[in-house]
Design an enzyme around this catalytic site. Sequence first.
Site, mmCIF file in Angstrom:
data_model
loop_
_atom_site.group_PDB
_atom_site.id
_atom_site.type_symbol
_atom_site.label_atom_id
_atom_site.label_comp_id
_atom_site.label_asym_id
_atom_site.label_seq_id
_atom_site.Cartn_x
_atom_site.Cartn_y
_atom_site.Cartn_z
ATOM 1 N N ASP A 57 0.869 -1.167 0.000
ATOM 2 C CA ASP A 57 0.000 0.000 0.000
ATOM 3 C C ASP A 57 0.911 1.223 0.000
ATOM 4 O O ASP A 57 1.572 1.513 1.000
ATOM 5 C CB ASP A 57 -0.899 -0.008 1.241
ATOM 6 C CG ASP A 57 -1.828 1.198 1.312
ATOM 7 O OD1 ASP A 57 -1.718 2.103 0.459
ATOM 8 O OD2 ASP A 57 -2.667 1.237 2.228
ATOM 9 N N TYR A 149 -5.048 16.174 -10.543
ATOM 10 C CA TYR A 149 -4.219 15.108 -11.122
ATOM 11 C C TYR A 149 -2.951 15.694 -11.726
ATOM 12 O O TYR A 149 -1.842 15.201 -11.475
ATOM 13 C CB TYR A 149 -5.032 14.378 -12.189
ATOM 14 C CG TYR A 149 -4.275 13.288 -12.903
ATOM 15 C CD1 TYR A 149 -4.045 12.067 -12.297
ATOM 16 C CD2 TYR A 149 -3.799 13.481 -14.206
ATOM 17 C CE1 TYR A 149 -3.363 11.057 -12.958
ATOM 18 C CE2 TYR A 149 -3.114 12.487 -14.866
ATOM 19 C CZ TYR A 149 -2.896 11.273 -14.244
ATOM 20 O OH TYR A 149 -2.205 10.280 -14.896
ATOM 21 N N LYS A 153 1.041 15.063 -10.630
ATOM 22 C CA LYS A 153 2.031 14.537 -11.569
ATOM 23 C C LYS A 153 3.159 15.542 -11.820
ATOM 24 O O LYS A 153 4.309 15.151 -12.068
ATOM 25 C CB LYS A 153 1.353 14.150 -12.885
ATOM 26 C CG LYS A 153 0.433 12.934 -12.772
ATOM 27 C CD LYS A 153 1.185 11.687 -12.368
ATOM 28 C CE LYS A 153 0.306 10.443 -12.412
ATOM 29 N NZ LYS A 153 1.042 9.202 -12.060
#
Length: 271
Positions: A57, A149, A153
């Site tokens: 995880d 997002y 990134k």
Amino acid sequence: MSVVLITGASTGFGRATAEALASRGHQVFAGIRDIHGRNEKAKTDLTALGVRVIELDVTDQQSADRAITELLAEAGRLDIVVNNAGGIFVGPVEAFTAEQVQQQFDVNTLGAVRVNRAALPHLRAQGSGALIQIGSIAARVTTPFAGLYAASKAALAALTEAWHDELAPFGVESVILDAASYPTNIGNNATFAQAEPYAEAFGAYVAGVSAQTPGDPAEVTDALVALVETPAGQRPRRTVVAPAPQFEAITVLNRTAAEVAVAFKTATGIK
């Protein structure tokens, strides 16, 4: 052949890359959450293909530490880490709480930090290895409603650049693969925010994305396999995988950014 750890390998690029590398003779460890629960079938299927599945995880440092320890106990070394685990929050930035923003970064950015932090002492000790981050062209050109997002990134790309220069004296590489949008389970598992008062523009965005002709995810898998198999010291900092028009535009942007980076480092005395 290399010993490779791939995070987020239950589906999508991670799963396909694990299968491809195993078929080519690499010793592949697939890091997957909940392998005795919802991902038990993925574990069974990958194991049947010669992939070693371990519980991992990426939002938990202890889990990352245990996974690396388990891998090293079995394989004796680690050559490549592919930081693939990720998710996407879609919607206007305003609609997301700070806690949701943290969740986006927790997987996409801090996940790689945790795994690399666990792996790097061993890579430095052996004087070789590579960290391969899965980025996105969204980090270069951010579109509306993909802000969280893209930000996660972009942060991952900045860390990759720092790791690249910091780790080079130890014989360890750090590179990133920036992919365009390809059809994988990441879209099916996306978290969407309420669009009001952005309903009209958000609806147009979703419709536009849905109307696009999907690319072949195998293009990303092939590029990842190529990066894994590229001899040490020859991997480019950035690899772009995208349809022709996007590829050309992002490549030009990357080339210019690289030239600016060299000039900046030279001017400030950074080697």
